[in-house]
Scaffold this active site. Sequence first.
Site, mmCIF file in Angstrom:
data_model
loop_
_atom_site.group_PDB
_atom_site.id
_atom_site.type_symbol
_atom_site.label_atom_id
_atom_site.label_comp_id
_atom_site.label_asym_id
_atom_site.label_seq_id
_atom_site.Cartn_x
_atom_site.Cartn_y
_atom_site.Cartn_z
ATOM 1 N N PRO A 38 -110.138 39.453 43.918
ATOM 2 C CG PRO A 38 -110.186 40.787 45.829
ATOM 3 C CD PRO A 38 -110.751 40.684 44.440
ATOM 4 C CD GLU A 47 -115.283 48.155 50.742
ATOM 5 O OE1 GLU A 47 -114.746 47.168 51.286
ATOM 6 O OE2 GLU A 47 -114.673 49.218 50.514
ATOM 7 N NE ARG A 82 -97.201 37.376 24.753
ATOM 8 C CZ ARG A 82 -96.240 37.889 23.997
ATOM 9 N NH1 ARG A 82 -96.355 39.122 23.535
ATOM 10 N NH2 ARG A 82 -95.172 37.184 23.703
ATOM 11 C CG ASP A 86 -93.707 34.928 25.373
ATOM 12 O OD1 ASP A 86 -92.725 35.475 24.850
ATOM 13 O OD2 ASP A 86 -94.880 35.188 25.072
#
Length: 263
Positions: free
Chosen positions: A88, A115, A153, A168
């Site tokens: 994150p 964690e 892709r 896309d």
Amino acid sequence: MHFMTVSIFPSLFEGFWNYGILRRAIESGILHTTAIDLRRFATDKHMTTDDRPYGGGPGMVMKPGPLVDAIRWAKSISERSRCILMSPQGRVFTQPMARELSAESSLILVCGRYEGIDERVVHAVIDDEISIGDYILTGGEIPAMVVMESVVRLLPGALGSEYSAASDSFENHLLEHAQYTRPAIFENEQVPDILLSGHHQKISHWQLESSMIRTFLKRPDLLAERRFSAEEIDILKSWRKQLDSFIDRSDILGAGSLSGQKS
């Protein structure tokens, strides 16, 4: 391209790689995959890969030894591998980043748990950190799958048509145009006549304008980064002409009649 994943749940990827575009890419030899079981690199009989954090606090932290050994083993298979921690705290993943990664010959995706991982792993063997958004998940496996599918892709030959990837959403800072299929009428709503006309040039123009409208209404921030083509500028000018006519009509009727003011 070779994808290697480092996880305490390697079987999660085996199922993921067995379907859709990724399976076809593997079968055609475009993609190679290796799921590395982190517990294989633990040194105790319980195959421990986590421990309590120094300084206290809730949860557990992934131990540096097994992670560094697993990543170095993966790099021994392909020395030019780029090692990415799904975190994150990383750069937020975007389509341009997917295109950047698609140029790599090998990627090692490290999936943290609990964690997080010991910071010394980042200093020793991690080349980059990537986040798929500002929210918290239990582990890095799902983010790794997101990155893999997005990158695959873009590999030449992975899709049935090169146009599919180029058209896309988020390619060239535009969302994809509205899509329709049979039946031509569904719950009293009809497919736009232009799409049934067979006139390819007019259909292409309609699709471009549809793409621009959807981007303007849903993600106007993308347009701020786009360099418009001559055709797109003509579309914008036609919008401005229509808006000017609405404003002129408003002036004739009087502003109060549109703003809800009482006479």
